[in-house]
Design a protein around this motif. Structure first.
Motif, mmCIF file in Angstrom:
data_model
loop_
_atom_site.group_PDB
_atom_site.id
_atom_site.type_symbol
_atom_site.label_atom_id
_atom_site.label_comp_id
_atom_site.label_asym_id
_atom_site.label_seq_id
_atom_site.Cartn_x
_atom_site.Cartn_y
_atom_site.Cartn_z
ATOM 1 N N GLN A 139 24.869 4.864 -64.021
ATOM 2 C CA GLN A 139 24.732 4.534 -62.608
ATOM 3 C C GLN A 139 24.609 3.015 -62.484
ATOM 4 N N VAL A 140 25.438 2.453 -61.609
ATOM 5 C CA VAL A 140 25.414 1.005 -61.425
ATOM 6 C C VAL A 140 24.161 0.626 -60.647
ATOM 7 N N GLN A 141 23.529 -0.424 -61.096
ATOM 8 C CA GLN A 141 22.348 -0.916 -60.396
ATOM 9 C C GLN A 141 22.467 -2.410 -60.153
ATOM 10 N N LEU A 142 21.804 -2.828 -59.106
ATOM 11 C CA LEU A 142 21.667 -4.238 -58.820
ATOM 12 C C LEU A 142 20.180 -4.534 -58.772
ATOM 13 N N VAL A 143 19.764 -5.589 -59.434
ATOM 14 C CA VAL A 143 18.343 -5.914 -59.490
ATOM 15 C C VAL A 143 18.136 -7.303 -58.898
ATOM 16 N N GLU A 144 17.377 -7.330 -57.808
ATOM 17 C CA GLU A 144 17.096 -8.592 -57.124
ATOM 18 C C GLU A 144 15.755 -9.162 -57.576
ATOM 19 N N SER A 145 15.670 -10.473 -57.626
ATOM 20 C CA SER A 145 14.407 -11.126 -57.975
ATOM 21 C C SER A 145 14.405 -12.545 -57.420
ATOM 22 N N GLY A 146 13.247 -13.172 -57.482
ATOM 23 C CA GLY A 146 13.142 -14.572 -57.096
ATOM 24 C C GLY A 146 12.444 -14.829 -55.778
ATOM 25 N N ILE A 155 26.801 0.490 -53.569
ATOM 26 C CA ILE A 155 25.801 0.801 -54.586
ATOM 27 C C ILE A 155 24.495 1.167 -53.894
ATOM 28 N N LEU A 156 23.788 2.111 -54.491
ATOM 29 C CA LEU A 156 22.499 2.507 -53.927
ATOM 30 C C LEU A 156 21.610 1.272 -53.783
ATOM 31 N N TRP A 157 21.046 1.088 -52.606
ATOM 32 C CA TRP A 157 20.215 -0.081 -52.353
ATOM 33 C C TRP A 157 19.015 -0.101 -53.288
ATOM 34 N N GLY A 158 18.749 -1.288 -53.843
ATOM 35 C CA GLY A 158 17.597 -1.447 -54.721
ATOM 36 C C GLY A 158 16.339 -1.752 -53.934
ATOM 37 N N GLN A 159 15.341 -2.244 -54.645
ATOM 38 C CA GLN A 159 14.050 -2.545 -54.015
ATOM 39 C C GLN A 159 14.099 -3.825 -53.196
ATOM 40 N N GLY A 160 15.038 -4.677 -53.532
ATOM 41 C CA GLY A 160 15.091 -5.968 -52.859
ATOM 42 C C GLY A 160 13.994 -6.891 -53.362
ATOM 43 N N THR A 161 13.981 -8.088 -52.802
ATOM 44 C CA THR A 161 12.949 -9.055 -53.147
ATOM 45 C C THR A 161 12.415 -9.664 -51.852
ATOM 46 N N GLN A 162 11.098 -9.696 -51.730
ATOM 47 C CA GLN A 162 10.463 -10.134 -50.493
ATOM 48 C C GLN A 162 10.415 -11.657 -50.425
ATOM 49 N N VAL A 163 10.850 -12.185 -49.296
ATOM 50 C CA VAL A 163 10.730 -13.611 -49.016
ATOM 51 C C VAL A 163 9.852 -13.771 -47.780
ATOM 52 N N THR A 164 8.798 -14.540 -47.924
ATOM 53 C CA THR A 164 7.906 -14.797 -46.800
ATOM 54 C C THR A 164 7.778 -16.304 -46.617
ATOM 55 N N VAL A 165 8.114 -16.763 -45.423
ATOM 56 C CA VAL A 165 8.063 -18.192 -45.124
ATOM 57 C C VAL A 165 6.961 -18.413 -44.087
#
Length: 115
Positions: free
Chosen positions: A1-8, A103-113
């Motif tokens: 299963q293809v995955q995308l992993v967000e970070s940063g 692709i199934l949406w991943g968890q994402g990465t939270q950005v708070t400004v």
């Protein structure tokens, strides 16, 4: 299963910078356009930047001149450099294929400004 992993993502003051990373399989990065999407609290997910399979770039008006999307085939990664961040950039950032998110949406990465 293809995955995308967000970070940063993280918490940053207005005017600051963050660099997001989206790691995927090599074939996903090389055979698809990739988009960075943002979902702000109480709002629908929106496309903020995309890089086409041939390298064309496009940005939402709200981030133009501040965000830069790029792709590193060697690292199987698509980056989103975000400068001069504003409180309205706050949200969860996701990556997915473009123009269609396949692709199934991943968890994402939270950005708070903060202001």
């Amino acid at each position: 299963q293809v995955q995308l992993v967000e970070s940063g993502g993280g918490l940053v003051q207005a005017g600051g910078s963050l660099r997001l990373s989206c790691v995927a399989s090599r074939s996903t990065i090389s055979k698809n356009g990739i988009g960075w999407y943002r979902q702000a609290p109480g709002k629908q997910r929106e496309l903020v930047a995309r890089i086409g399979m041939a390298g064309s770039l496009r940005y939402a008006d709200s981030v133009k001149g501040r965000f830069t999307i790029s792709r590193d085939y060697a690292k199987n990664t698509v980056f989103l450099q975000m400068n001069r961040l504003k409180p309205e950039d706050t949200g969860v950032y996701y990556c997915n294929t473009w123009p269609t998110a396949t692709i199934l949406w991943g968890q994402g990465t939270q950005v708070t400004v903060s202001s």
